[in-house]
Design a protein around this motif. Structure first.
Motif, mmCIF file in Angstrom:
data_model
loop_
_atom_site.group_PDB
_atom_site.id
_atom_site.type_symbol
_atom_site.label_atom_id
_atom_site.label_comp_id
_atom_site.label_asym_id
_atom_site.label_seq_id
_atom_site.Cartn_x
_atom_site.Cartn_y
_atom_site.Cartn_z
ATOM 1 N N VAL A 1 -20.891 -6.184 1.684
ATOM 2 C CA VAL A 1 -21.297 -7.441 2.295
ATOM 3 C C VAL A 1 -22.819 -7.397 2.424
ATOM 4 C CG1 VAL A 1 -21.126 -8.895 4.348
ATOM 5 C CG2 VAL A 1 -19.140 -7.606 3.561
ATOM 6 N N MET A 2 -23.494 -8.456 1.974
ATOM 7 C CA MET A 2 -24.943 -8.444 1.907
ATOM 8 C C MET A 2 -25.652 -9.067 3.110
ATOM 9 S SD MET A 2 -25.545 -6.906 -0.779
ATOM 10 C CE MET A 2 -24.863 -6.434 -2.339
ATOM 11 N N GLU A 3 -24.923 -9.531 4.110
ATOM 12 C CA GLU A 3 -25.582 -10.131 5.269
ATOM 13 C C GLU A 3 -24.708 -9.965 6.503
ATOM 14 O OE1 GLU A 3 -24.635 -14.735 5.234
ATOM 15 O OE2 GLU A 3 -25.488 -14.072 3.322
ATOM 16 N N GLY A 4 -25.350 -10.064 7.666
ATOM 17 C CA GLY A 4 -24.628 -9.969 8.926
ATOM 18 C C GLY A 4 -24.333 -8.527 9.320
ATOM 19 N N TRP A 5 -23.561 -8.396 10.405
ATOM 20 C CA TRP A 5 -23.209 -7.074 10.915
ATOM 21 C C TRP A 5 -22.258 -6.321 9.996
ATOM 22 C CZ3 TRP A 5 -25.860 -4.611 14.370
ATOM 23 C CH2 TRP A 5 -26.624 -5.325 15.274
ATOM 24 N N SER A 6 -21.565 -7.014 9.138
ATOM 25 C CA SER A 6 -20.659 -6.340 8.201
ATOM 26 C C SER A 6 -21.419 -5.535 7.165
ATOM 27 C CB SER A 6 -19.776 -7.358 7.500
ATOM 28 O OG SER A 6 -18.980 -8.034 8.444
ATOM 29 N N MET A 7 -22.713 -5.792 7.052
ATOM 30 C CA MET A 7 -23.541 -5.039 6.124
ATOM 31 C C MET A 7 -23.665 -3.567 6.565
ATOM 32 S SD MET A 7 -27.431 -5.876 4.942
ATOM 33 C CE MET A 7 -28.159 -5.647 6.538
#
Length: 138
Positions: free
Chosen positions: A65-71
């Motif tokens: 995942v390239m953005e957010g906290w999932s990164m």
């Protein structure tokens, strides 16, 4: 006879009764806690980082995942895992180098450090191998 009693009393009065000068033994930490304490704060923080890398590891085949906290668990932690492994191996190597110049208890301490580093490194490799195997497949 009266004078000997007086002398005994006065001698006893001159030297007050004292308790034993022995101190009770101070409680020692358990042997394993003492051994783990010898690792030092930096090695403990490295072990905590190893634990964090293991706990936050994504499942094999998880897309990045390239953005957010999932990164964080999908990009940053998989990047940190090989770096943590290399730091463990470097610490083991440096402890091995220090072993050449010490003897006695310090030698045993460095042996324990090398053993802990190698065990933690093995755990990191075994835990992360499936993730990187799936990542390497075309």
């Amino acid at each position: 006879m009266a004078t000997t009693r007086r002398r005994r009393k006065s001698a006893a009065a001159a030297t007050p009764r004292t308790r034993s000068t022995k101190r009770p033994p101070t409680p020692r930490p358990p042997r394993i806690a003492q051994r783990l304490g010898e690792l030092g704060p930096l090695r403990w923080s490295l072990a905590v980082l190893v634990l964090a890398v293991l706990v936050l590891a994504p499942r094999p085949g998880t897309p990045a995942v390239m953005e957010g906290w999932s990164m964080f668990p999908t990009l940053i932690v998989p990047t940190l895992a090989p770096l943590v492994f290399l730091v463990l191996m470097l610490d083991a190597l440096m402890a091995r180098v220090h072993m050449t110049s010490v003897q006695g208890e310090a030698l045993a301490r460095y042996r324990r450090i090398v053993t802990v580093d190698l065990l933690l490194g093995l755990i990191v490799v075994v835990y992360w191998a499936p993730y990187f195997i799936v990542l390497a497949r075309p």
